[in-house]
Design an enzyme around this catalytic site. Structure first.
Site, PDB file in Angstrom:
ATOM      1  N   HIS A  63       0.612  -1.225   0.013  1.00 21.34           N
ATOM      2  CA  HIS A  63      -0.015  -0.058  -0.154  1.00 21.34           C
ATOM      3  C   HIS A  63       0.771   1.190  -0.069  1.00 21.34           C
ATOM      4  O   HIS A  63       0.558   2.301   0.609  1.00 21.34           O
ATOM      5  CB  HIS A  63      -0.816   0.054   1.215  1.00 21.34           C
ATOM      6  CG  HIS A  63      -1.827  -1.088   1.502  1.00 21.34           C
ATOM      7  ND1 HIS A  63      -2.434  -1.718   0.409  1.00 21.34           N
ATOM      8  CD2 HIS A  63      -2.410  -1.519   2.384  1.00 21.34           C
ATOM      9  CE1 HIS A  63      -3.318  -2.552   0.845  1.00 21.34           C
ATOM     10  NE2 HIS A  63      -3.356  -2.525   2.014  1.00 21.34           N
TER      11      HIS A  63
ATOM     12  N   HIS B  75      -9.574   2.071   0.100  1.00 23.94           N
ATOM     13  CA  HIS B  75      -9.409   1.257   1.351  1.00 23.94           C
ATOM     14  C   HIS B  75     -10.447   1.309   2.767  1.00 23.94           C
ATOM     15  O   HIS B  75     -10.108   1.596   3.961  1.00 23.94           O
ATOM     16  CB  HIS B  75      -8.122   1.174   2.001  1.00 23.94           C
ATOM     17  CG  HIS B  75      -7.649   0.066   2.548  1.00 23.94           C
ATOM     18  ND1 HIS B  75      -8.179  -0.487   3.833  1.00 23.94           N
ATOM     19  CD2 HIS B  75      -6.594  -0.661   2.670  1.00 23.94           C
ATOM     20  CE1 HIS B  75      -7.660  -1.483   4.047  1.00 23.94           C
ATOM     21  NE2 HIS B  75      -6.489  -1.712   3.409  1.00 23.94           N
TER      22      HIS B  75
ATOM     23  N   GLU C 274     -11.638  -4.277  -1.109  1.00 22.19           N
ATOM     24  CA  GLU C 274     -10.539  -3.494  -1.843  1.00 22.19           C
ATOM     25  C   GLU C 274     -10.554  -4.154  -3.162  1.00 22.19           C
ATOM     26  O   GLU C 274      -9.853  -5.072  -3.315  1.00 22.19           O
ATOM     27  CB  GLU C 274      -9.240  -3.576  -1.082  1.00 22.19           C
ATOM     28  CG  GLU C 274      -9.150  -3.106   0.185  1.00 22.19           C
ATOM     29  CD  GLU C 274      -8.058  -3.888   1.063  1.00 22.19           C
ATOM     30  OE1 GLU C 274      -6.721  -3.476   0.666  1.00 22.19           O
ATOM     31  OE2 GLU C 274      -8.164  -4.457   2.091  1.00 22.19           O
TER      32      GLU C 274
END
Ligand code: GLA
Length: 345
Positions: free
Chosen positions: A106, A180, A309
Site C-alpha cells: 500500500h 481502502h 478493496e
C-alpha cells in the site's frame, strides 16, 4: 444533492486541506477530503430511522497525518503486497520500501493516501462530481514513470458513490489502485460477525505463510471462502476462528451483478459493490486493536469493520500467470468501482 466545502486543516507546509460534504436526497451524508482522497465519513439511517456512522474515519486532519490503517484512503501506486518489494519492469528491477521483511504494501507510509490531491467540485440537482488529480513524479517511492492520476468520485442522490481512476505514464510502470474504506453497517455497535456477506467469486488467490500469493488460484466451493450465497459471517466462524484477508477472483461473467454484497439484518442496511477489477481483497479488520477512536467517539476494535478493496491481485508484477498490472506509455489506465447503500424495511 447538497454539497459544501470547508477547510479541514493545514499541512505543516501551510497548504490548505479541503473537506467536501454531500447530502443525498435519499439520506446518505458523505465526507471526502482531498488529503489522500480519503472518505472520512458515510452516514445513513437504518430501517428504524437511527442515523449512524458506517465508515471508519476521524473528525480531525491531524489523525490522518500520522500512520493509520489506510482508513477510507486512495491506495497507490500499488494496493496490496509486492513480494520482497521487488518491482520488475522490462530488464530493470526497482526496489520498493518494505512494509515488513516480506513485502511492500500500500505505498507503506508515503503512498497516495498521504498526498494532497488537487480538487475540482461540480454538482447539479441529482449528482456531484469531485475530481481529484495528482502527479506522481518518476521514482516517487522508487516506482518508474511520471504518472498523472485522476480519481473521480461521483455521488448520486440514491446513496451511490462511483469511484473512477484514470492514469497515464511516460515510462512503463505497474499500477494497482483502490479505496481502502472500512465499513460496519451496524454503526460499530457489534463486530462484523453479525453481517451477511456474498462475494461473486468461484476462486480465491492462494497465499503462503507470508500472506503472499503462491501463484495458484483455489476453488472456493465447499471451503470457508464460499460466499456464493449471503452467509452470516459468524456462521463461518469469521471472525472467531477465521479471519479474512484474501483476494477473491471475481467471476467475469458478471454484468450488472454486484461483486460483493454486505447486509446487516437488524438495521436493514446493505452495501453493494460493483467493479470492473479482476479481484477484491476482503479484509475483516484483523489488525484493528482498539487503539484508535474516530468519528462519534467510536473505538475501532479488532474485526470491528470490513474492507472491500477492489483491485488486481497482490504481487501481480512477480506472478506472470496473473492479469497484468503493467501500464505502458500511451495506454489509458481506467478502473472503476461503485458503492451502493440501501435500507431494507
Ligand atoms: C489490506 C491488507 C491487510 C492490511 C490492511 C491494512 O487489507 O491485505 O493485510 O495490511 O490492508 O491494515
Amino acid at each position: 444533492m447538497q454539497c459544501k466545502e470547508r477547510e479541514f486543516g493545514r499541512l505543516t507546509d501551510g497548504r490548505s486541506v479541503r473537506l467536501f460534504s454531500f447530502e443525498c436526497s435519499d439520506g446518505m451524508q458523505l465526507e471526502i477530503t482531498n488529503y489522500g482522497g480519503i472518505i472520512t465519513s458515510v452516514r445513513l439511517s437504518d430501517k428504524n430511522g437511527i442515523f449512524d456512522e458506517l465508515c471508519c474515519g476521524f473528525p480531525d486532519l491531524s489523525n490522518y497525518l500520522k500512520p493509520h490503517p489506510y482508513f477510507g484512503a486512495l491506495v497507490g501506486r500499488y494496493a496490496g503486497r509486492i513480494g520482497g518489494g521487488r518491482l520488475p519492469v522490462g530488464d530493470e528491477v526497482y526496489q520498493l520500501q518494505l512494509h515488513d521483511r516480506h513485502c511492500h504494501l500500500h505505498g507503506v507510509n508515503t503512498g497516495f493516501h498521504t498526498r494532497l490531491w488537487s480538487a475540482l467540485l461540480e454538482s447539479d440537482d441529482t449528482k456531484a462530481v469531485l475530481k481529484l488529480t495528482y502527479m506522481s513524479p518518476h521514482l516517487e517511492e522508487n516506482y518508474p514513470g511520471n504518472l498523472n492520476v485522476t480519481a473521480t468520485y461521483t455521488i448520486f442522490d440514491n446513496n451511490r458513490i462511483d469511484l473512477c481512476f484514470e492514469a497515464e505514464t511516460d515510462r512503463p510502470t505497474h499500477l494497482n489502485l483502490t479505496n481502502h474504506a472500512y465499513f460496519n453497517l451496524n454503526g460499530f455497535r457489534s463486530s462484523v460477525g453479525d453481517h451477511w456477506l456474498k462475494v461473486d467469486a468461484d476462486q480465491v488467490v492462494e497465499l503462503n505463510e507470508a500472506m503472499l500469493p503462491t501463484g495458484m488460484l483455489k476453488p472456493v466451493k465447499g471451503s470457508i471462502f464460499d460466499f456464493s450465497e449471503l452467509i452470516l459471517l459468524s456462521s463461518r466462524l469469521v471472525p472467531q476462528t477465521h479471519e479474512l484477508d484474501h483476494c477473491f477472483v471475481l467471476n467475469q461473467s458478471r454484468k450488472d451483478t454486484p461483486a460483493v454484497e454486505l447486509f446487516h439484518n437488524e438495521t436493514g442496511r446493505s452495501l453493494k459493490v460493483y467493479t470492473d477489477q479482476p479481484g477484491v481483497q476482503v479484509y475483516s479488520g484483523n489488525f484493528l486493536d482498539g487503539s484508535l477512536t474516530g468519528n462519534d467517539s467510536k473505538t475501532y476494535h479488532k474485526h470491528g469493520a470490513i474492507c472491500f478493496e477492489t483491485q488486481h491481485f497482490a504481487d501481480s508484477p512477480n506472478q506472470p500467470s496473473f492479469p497484468s498490472t503493467l501500464l505502458q506509455p500511451g495506454q489509458a489506465f481506467r478502473a472503476s468501482t461503485t458503492y451502493l447503500f440501501e435500507v431494507r424495511s
